[in-house]
Design an enzyme around this catalytic site. Structure first.
Site, PDB file in Angstrom:
ATOM      1  N   GLU A   3       0.707  -1.253  -0.248  1.00 29.30           N
ATOM      2  CA  GLU A   3       0.018  -0.015  -0.025  1.00 29.30           C
ATOM      3  C   GLU A   3       0.872   1.025  -0.055  1.00 29.30           C
ATOM      4  O   GLU A   3       2.204   1.027   0.117  1.00 29.30           O
ATOM      5  CB  GLU A   3      -0.823   0.085   1.135  1.00 29.30           C
ATOM      6  CG  GLU A   3      -2.118  -1.114   1.385  1.00 29.30           C
ATOM      7  CD  GLU A   3      -2.998  -1.096   2.346  1.00 29.30           C
ATOM      8  OE1 GLU A   3      -2.937  -0.387   3.323  1.00 29.30           O
ATOM      9  OE2 GLU A   3      -3.841  -2.064   2.372  1.00 29.30           O
ATOM     10  N   HIS A  41      -8.980   9.523   3.366  1.00 31.40           N
ATOM     11  CA  HIS A  41      -8.725   8.349   2.279  1.00 31.40           C
ATOM     12  C   HIS A  41      -8.759   8.784   0.833  1.00 31.40           C
ATOM     13  O   HIS A  41      -9.919   9.385   0.439  1.00 31.40           O
ATOM     14  CB  HIS A  41      -9.242   7.175   2.539  1.00 31.40           C
ATOM     15  CG  HIS A  41      -8.719   5.775   1.744  1.00 31.40           C
ATOM     16  ND1 HIS A  41      -8.433   5.591   0.549  1.00 31.40           N
ATOM     17  CD2 HIS A  41      -8.208   4.866   2.390  1.00 31.40           C
ATOM     18  CE1 HIS A  41      -7.995   4.495   0.346  1.00 31.40           C
ATOM     19  NE2 HIS A  41      -7.712   3.881   1.402  1.00 31.40           N
ATOM     20  N   ARG A  68      -0.503   8.906   1.831  1.00 34.41           N
ATOM     21  CA  ARG A  68      -1.947   9.261   1.553  1.00 34.41           C
ATOM     22  C   ARG A  68      -2.204  10.680   1.428  1.00 34.41           C
ATOM     23  O   ARG A  68      -3.264  11.344   0.913  1.00 34.41           O
ATOM     24  CB  ARG A  68      -2.879   8.742   2.547  1.00 34.41           C
ATOM     25  CG  ARG A  68      -3.559   7.588   2.424  1.00 34.41           C
ATOM     26  CD  ARG A  68      -4.264   7.098   3.390  1.00 34.41           C
ATOM     27  NE  ARG A  68      -4.484   5.432   3.344  1.00 34.41           N
ATOM     28  CZ  ARG A  68      -4.885   4.540   4.020  1.00 34.41           C
ATOM     29  NH1 ARG A  68      -5.559   4.850   5.296  1.00 34.41           N
ATOM     30  NH2 ARG A  68      -4.839   3.269   3.565  1.00 34.41           N
ATOM     31  N   HIS A 118     -11.081   9.567   7.028  1.00 32.85           N
ATOM     32  CA  HIS A 118     -11.141   8.147   7.213  1.00 32.85           C
ATOM     33  C   HIS A 118     -10.617   7.822   8.734  1.00 32.85           C
ATOM     34  O   HIS A 118     -11.129   6.722   9.185  1.00 32.85           O
ATOM     35  CB  HIS A 118     -10.074   7.632   5.962  1.00 32.85           C
ATOM     36  CG  HIS A 118      -9.699   6.320   6.038  1.00 32.85           C
ATOM     37  ND1 HIS A 118     -10.688   5.463   5.863  1.00 32.85           N
ATOM     38  CD2 HIS A 118      -8.642   5.657   6.370  1.00 32.85           C
ATOM     39  CE1 HIS A 118     -10.207   4.086   6.047  1.00 32.85           C
ATOM     40  NE2 HIS A 118      -8.837   4.120   6.172  1.00 32.85           N
ATOM     41  N   ARG A 154      -0.744   8.667   9.116  1.00 34.22           N
ATOM     42  CA  ARG A 154      -0.754   7.362   9.486  1.00 34.22           C
ATOM     43  C   ARG A 154      -0.232   6.577   8.139  1.00 34.22           C
ATOM     44  O   ARG A 154      -0.656   6.854   7.000  1.00 34.22           O
ATOM     45  CB  ARG A 154      -2.096   7.034   9.989  1.00 34.22           C
ATOM     46  CG  ARG A 154      -2.043   5.480  10.062  1.00 34.22           C
ATOM     47  CD  ARG A 154      -3.139   5.035  10.560  1.00 34.22           C
ATOM     48  NE  ARG A 154      -4.401   5.037   9.479  1.00 34.22           N
ATOM     49  CZ  ARG A 154      -4.674   4.104   8.784  1.00 34.22           C
ATOM     50  NH1 ARG A 154      -4.439   2.783   9.129  1.00 34.22           N
ATOM     51  NH2 ARG A 154      -5.813   4.414   7.950  1.00 34.22           N
TER      52      ARG A 154
HETATM   53  P1  FAD Z   1     -13.447   0.698  16.200  1.00 35.31           P
HETATM   54  O1  FAD Z   1     -13.234  -0.547  15.593  1.00 35.31           O
HETATM   55  O2  FAD Z   1     -13.996   1.895  15.698  1.00 35.31           O
HETATM   56  O3  FAD Z   1     -14.266   0.092  17.799  1.00 35.31           O
HETATM   57  C1  FAD Z   1     -14.978   1.220  18.500  1.00 35.31           C
HETATM   58  C2  FAD Z   1     -15.871   0.696  19.235  1.00 35.31           C
HETATM   59  O4  FAD Z   1     -16.356   1.381  20.094  1.00 35.31           O
HETATM   60  C3  FAD Z   1     -17.264   0.361  18.695  1.00 35.31           C
HETATM   61  O5  FAD Z   1     -17.535  -1.148  18.973  1.00 35.31           O
HETATM   62  C4  FAD Z   1     -17.992   1.439  18.912  1.00 35.31           C
HETATM   63  O6  FAD Z   1     -19.680   0.928  18.964  1.00 35.31           O
HETATM   64  C5  FAD Z   1     -17.840   1.725  20.429  1.00 35.31           C
HETATM   65  N1  FAD Z   1     -18.112   2.877  20.799  1.00 35.31           N
HETATM   66  C6  FAD Z   1     -17.736   4.093  20.382  1.00 35.31           C
HETATM   67  N2  FAD Z   1     -18.383   5.240  21.194  1.00 35.31           N
HETATM   68  C7  FAD Z   1     -19.085   4.380  22.238  1.00 35.31           C
HETATM   69  C8  FAD Z   1     -19.683   4.983  23.498  1.00 35.31           C
HETATM   70  N3  FAD Z   1     -19.788   6.122  23.664  1.00 35.31           N
HETATM   71  N4  FAD Z   1     -20.216   4.112  24.336  1.00 35.31           N
HETATM   72  C9  FAD Z   1     -20.023   2.650  23.785  1.00 35.31           C
HETATM   73  N5  FAD Z   1     -19.354   2.094  22.686  1.00 35.31           N
HETATM   74  C10 FAD Z   1     -18.868   3.204  21.989  1.00 35.31           C
HETATM   75  N6  FAD Z   1      -6.878   0.209   9.256  1.00 35.31           N
HETATM   76  C11 FAD Z   1      -5.731  -0.681   9.126  1.00 35.31           C
HETATM   77  O7  FAD Z   1      -4.913  -0.678   9.836  1.00 35.31           O
HETATM   78  N7  FAD Z   1      -5.842  -1.506   7.926  1.00 35.31           N
HETATM   79  C12 FAD Z   1      -6.943  -1.302   7.008  1.00 35.31           C
HETATM   80  O8  FAD Z   1      -6.970  -2.034   6.254  1.00 35.31           O
HETATM   81  C13 FAD Z   1      -7.870  -0.428   7.376  1.00 35.31           C
HETATM   82  N8  FAD Z   1      -9.142  -0.345   6.488  1.00 35.31           N
HETATM   83  C14 FAD Z   1      -9.935   0.594   6.982  1.00 35.31           C
HETATM   84  C15 FAD Z   1     -11.201   0.536   6.072  1.00 35.31           C
HETATM   85  C16 FAD Z   1     -12.298   1.322   6.361  1.00 35.31           C
HETATM   86  C17 FAD Z   1     -13.573   1.522   5.515  1.00 35.31           C
HETATM   87  C18 FAD Z   1     -12.246   1.987   7.730  1.00 35.31           C
HETATM   88  C19 FAD Z   1     -13.510   2.792   8.294  1.00 35.31           C
HETATM   89  C20 FAD Z   1     -11.184   1.964   8.554  1.00 35.31           C
HETATM   90  C21 FAD Z   1      -9.957   1.261   8.069  1.00 35.31           C
HETATM   91  N9  FAD Z   1      -8.859   1.345   8.985  1.00 35.31           N
HETATM   92  C22 FAD Z   1      -7.788   0.379   8.610  1.00 35.31           C
HETATM   93  C23 FAD Z   1      -8.742   1.730  10.382  1.00 35.31           C
HETATM   94  C24 FAD Z   1      -9.176   0.782  11.345  1.00 35.31           C
HETATM   95  O9  FAD Z   1     -10.175  -0.025  10.954  1.00 35.31           O
HETATM   96  C25 FAD Z   1      -9.277   1.579  12.650  1.00 35.31           C
HETATM   97  O10 FAD Z   1      -8.649   2.400  12.857  1.00 35.31           O
HETATM   98  C26 FAD Z   1      -9.330   0.250  13.699  1.00 35.31           C
HETATM   99  O11 FAD Z   1     -10.168  -0.683  13.622  1.00 35.31           O
HETATM  100  C27 FAD Z   1     -10.050   1.042  15.204  1.00 35.31           C
HETATM  101  O12 FAD Z   1     -10.126   0.225  15.965  1.00 35.31           O
HETATM  102  P2  FAD Z   1     -10.879   0.587  17.395  1.00 35.31           P
HETATM  103  O13 FAD Z   1     -10.804  -0.715  18.099  1.00 35.31           O
HETATM  104  O14 FAD Z   1      -9.987   1.369  17.908  1.00 35.31           O
HETATM  105  O15 FAD Z   1     -12.246   1.299  17.032  1.00 35.31           O
HETATM  106  C1  SIN Z   2      -7.307   0.583   2.706  1.00 30.61           C
HETATM  107  O1  SIN Z   2      -7.750  -0.671   2.479  1.00 30.61           O
HETATM  108  O2  SIN Z   2      -6.915   1.370   1.877  1.00 30.61           O
HETATM  109  C2  SIN Z   2      -7.453   1.102   3.933  1.00 30.61           C
HETATM  110  C3  SIN Z   2      -6.113   0.815   4.699  1.00 30.61           C
HETATM  111  C4  SIN Z   2      -6.034   1.765   6.016  1.00 30.61           C
HETATM  112  O3  SIN Z   2      -6.679   2.650   6.334  1.00 30.61           O
HETATM  113  O4  SIN Z   2      -5.050   1.544   6.797  1.00 30.61           O
END
Ligand code: FAD
Ligand code: SIN
Length: 523
Positions: free
Chosen positions: A114, A242, A289, A350, A385
């Site tokens: 990537e 993104h 990015r 993103h 990032r």
């Molecule tokens: P999340 O997975 O967002 O979880 C947050 C949790 O908190 C959820 O369960 C939510 O419901 C809960 N929550 C929030 N507020 C409250 C509240 N007030 N009370 C109770 N619960 C609450 N990163 C990569 O490294 N590789 C990738 O390929 C990649 N692709 C991506 C593609 C997309 C479309 C997106 C949107 C993001 C992508 N990212 C990627 C970024 C990555 O997915 C996220 O940064 C990561 O998953 C965040 O994980 P987390 O556990 O911190 O938060």
């Molecule tokens: C992607 O698949 O392009 C998302 C990867 C990322 O947000 O790290």
């Protein structure tokens, strides 16, 4: 009012929250709150994969170097080093928990490339890696007798001395966290949940923008709660757009076209059919990015176009469908055959690079409160990032926070005498309309004035407009029965305010923060 006491309270059921819960569950009762269905999270939608050093010719040094280059001078080098040197261990753990990553015919993991990566190092499960990770982690959590998950529970405020009427000043110990006030979205009752240790794993804030790849849960609740409690928040000016979200006006959230598609050979083109990235960076379509998103923004603005194109027509059809079945099918469902037609794409909000300031153990500036995952600012990402480093960051810091909190819990007790939530207020139907309108206004302000390209005037205008929204919303909050929608709006306004404030303080252009009035990097 219902009161619960748990050893470990986890807010959020994405990769950060669940992987932490699995580690601390051997040492006490874990309660995980999540505001929607248990699997709904940014994690579930991750496409490209997770970056880690697996085989030669890749090396920790190369991954460290790529992360630092991308972070544009704002990364904490020690943090970058420790995260990347722990990457292989954490990935193996994820695999042992049942996550399936794609392999090649030789049996090695099929590593993708990537933007900003000098080697192929992205482990993936087709183009729905996050879904696979979330599935495996939740399966493990369900098997553990010490983990209870309460879905449709909304954490409203973290409980600190403020709620007990204890005055904190420079002579007293710092701010401490004793649990949360949570709104049970099924009964609409507010409960006190007291805990010895609290983990904030509430994810990002994409929904403060009109166009985002994030699901609707991403409203910055954790950052806003910690900011209100006077915890430290850093680097919020660095919001990552993104480059390639599918252009579908009115669609909220936007569907992502993974960067791995460009890693596979797809090329960005403008409406004239010109492959424009060479004009902007020698790394062309696989530049970091911030550079690609700004290049697209510039092409669109100077040409007056609403989108640019991603050209996949020269790619191997069979391999493409094998690697990106969801992207292929999504496009096909919109009559875009990616081998015949160009895919219209635009940048979309993103990822939040800043967040709750957390140290190498995931500790926030508030005692007993840890912050991990997208809601945390650890120093790994700096000003931009590196793709696929966020899932890795969440795993590494959940592990480190778990080790630290297991040590701490022995000397931590429950705070007694936490008062019930004061639930005074009235609701009227007119108020829902106020909330939805204010949200649209907030998203317009952030998108128009605090997007990929900023200026002093734009930031000032955003700040002034936001103050009005802030006053109106606080007024509504004081006289209304609380609802999730109102709390989220209030939080998003708070997060918008912090982004603007920190953007105004940075008098230069660096990484994801580009200001026309300060176009240069300060030495
Ligand atoms: P999340 O997975 O967002 O979880 C947050 C949790 O908190 C959820 O369960 C939510 O419901 C809960 N929550 C929030 N507020 C409250 C509240 N007030 N009370 C109770 N619960 C609450 N990163 C990569 O490294 N590789 C990738 O390929 C990649 N692709 C991506 C593609 C997309 C479309 C997106 C949107 C993001 C992508 N990212 C990627 C970024 C990555 O997915 C996220 O940064 C990561 O998953 C965040 O994980 P987390 O556990 O911190 O938060
Ligand atoms: C992607 O698949 O392009 C998302 C990867 C990322 O947000 O790290």
């Amino acid at each position: 009012m219902q009161k619960r006491e748990v050893d470990f309270l986890v807010i959020g059921s994405g990769i950060a929250g669940i992987s932490y819960a699995l580690k601390v569950a051997e040492f006490g009762k874990v309660l995980m709150l999540t505001k929607s269905d248990e699997d709904e999270s940014n994690t579930k939608y991750a496409q490209g994969g997770i970056a880690a050093v697996m085989y030669e010719p890749d090396s920790y040094n190369k991954h460290i170097e790529d992360t630092l280059i991308c972070g544009d001078g704002v990364c904490d080098e020690n943090i970058v080093k420790l995260v990347i040197e722990e990457s292989t261990q954490r990935i193996n753990e994820l695999i042992n928990w049942g996550t399936q990553f794609d392999k090649t015919v030789t049996g090695n993991y099929d590593l993708a490339k990537e933007g900003g990566h000098s080697e192929k190092r992205i482990l993936h499960h087709k183009d729905n890696t996050g879904f696979e990770i979330e599935r495996a982690l939740l399966e493990q959590a369900h098997l553990h007798p010490n983990i209870e998950i309460l879905s449709h529970y909304y954490a409203m405020e973290i409980i600190t001395q403020h709620h007990l009427g204890i005055w904190v000043n420079s002579q007293t110990p710092g701010i401490e966290c004793y649990g949360v006030y949570a709104l049970n979205l099924k009964t609409e009752k507010i409960e006190v949940i007291a805990a010895k240790i609290i983990l904030m794993a509430s994810g990002g804030c994409g929904h403060i923008y009109e166009s985002t790849t994030n699901p609707t849960i991403a409203t910055g609740d954790g950052v806003a709660m910690v900011y209100r409690a006077k915890g430290k928040i850093k680097d919020m000016e660095f919001i990552q757009f993104h480059p390639t979200a599918l252009y579908q006006p009115g669609q909220h959230p936007s569907f992502l076209i993974s960067e791995a598609v460009r890693g596979f050979g797809a090329v960005l083109k403008n409406k004239e059919g010109e492959a424009f990235m060479a004009k902007y960076d020698t790394r062309k379509d696989l530049a970091p990015r911030d550079i690609v998103a700004r290049a697209i923004d510039n092409e669109m603005k100077t040409r007056g176009d609403d989108f640019v194109y991603l050209d996949c027509s020269a790619l191997d059809k069979e391999e493409f469908i094998k690697h990106f079945p969801n992207i292929y099918n999504k496009c096909l469902s919109l009559n875009i055959d990616v081998f015949e037609n160009l895919i219209p794409v635009v940048p979309a909000a993103h990822y939040m690079c800043g967040g709750i300031d957390a140290d190498e153990h995931g500790r926030s500036s508030i005692k007993n409160l840890y912050a991990v995952g997208e809601c945390a600012r650890t120093g790994l990402h700096g000003a931009n990032r590196l793709a696929s480093n966020s899932l890795l960051e969440a795993l590494v810091f959940s592990h480190r926070a778990a080790i630290h909190s297991i040590d701490e819990i022995e000397n931590t007790t429950f705070m007694k005498g936490i008062p019930d939530w004061d639930a005074e207020g009235t609701a009227s139907p007119e108020e829902m309309v106020l909330i939805t309108q204010s949200l649209k206004e907030l998203q317009a302000i952030m998108s128009n004035y605090v997007g990929i390209v900023r200026s002093n005037l734009r930031l000032k205008r955003a700040f002034d407009r936001l103050l009005i929204l802030h006053k109106e919303t606080e007024n509504l909050y004081e006289r209304t029965t609380v609802s999730k929608q109102l709390c989220e709006l209030r939080n998003m306004i708070k997060v918008g305010y912090v982004i603007i404030k920190q953007a105004m303080q940075r008098k230069e252009s660096r990484g994801l923060h580009y200001n026309l009035d300060h176009p240069k990097l300060n030495a």
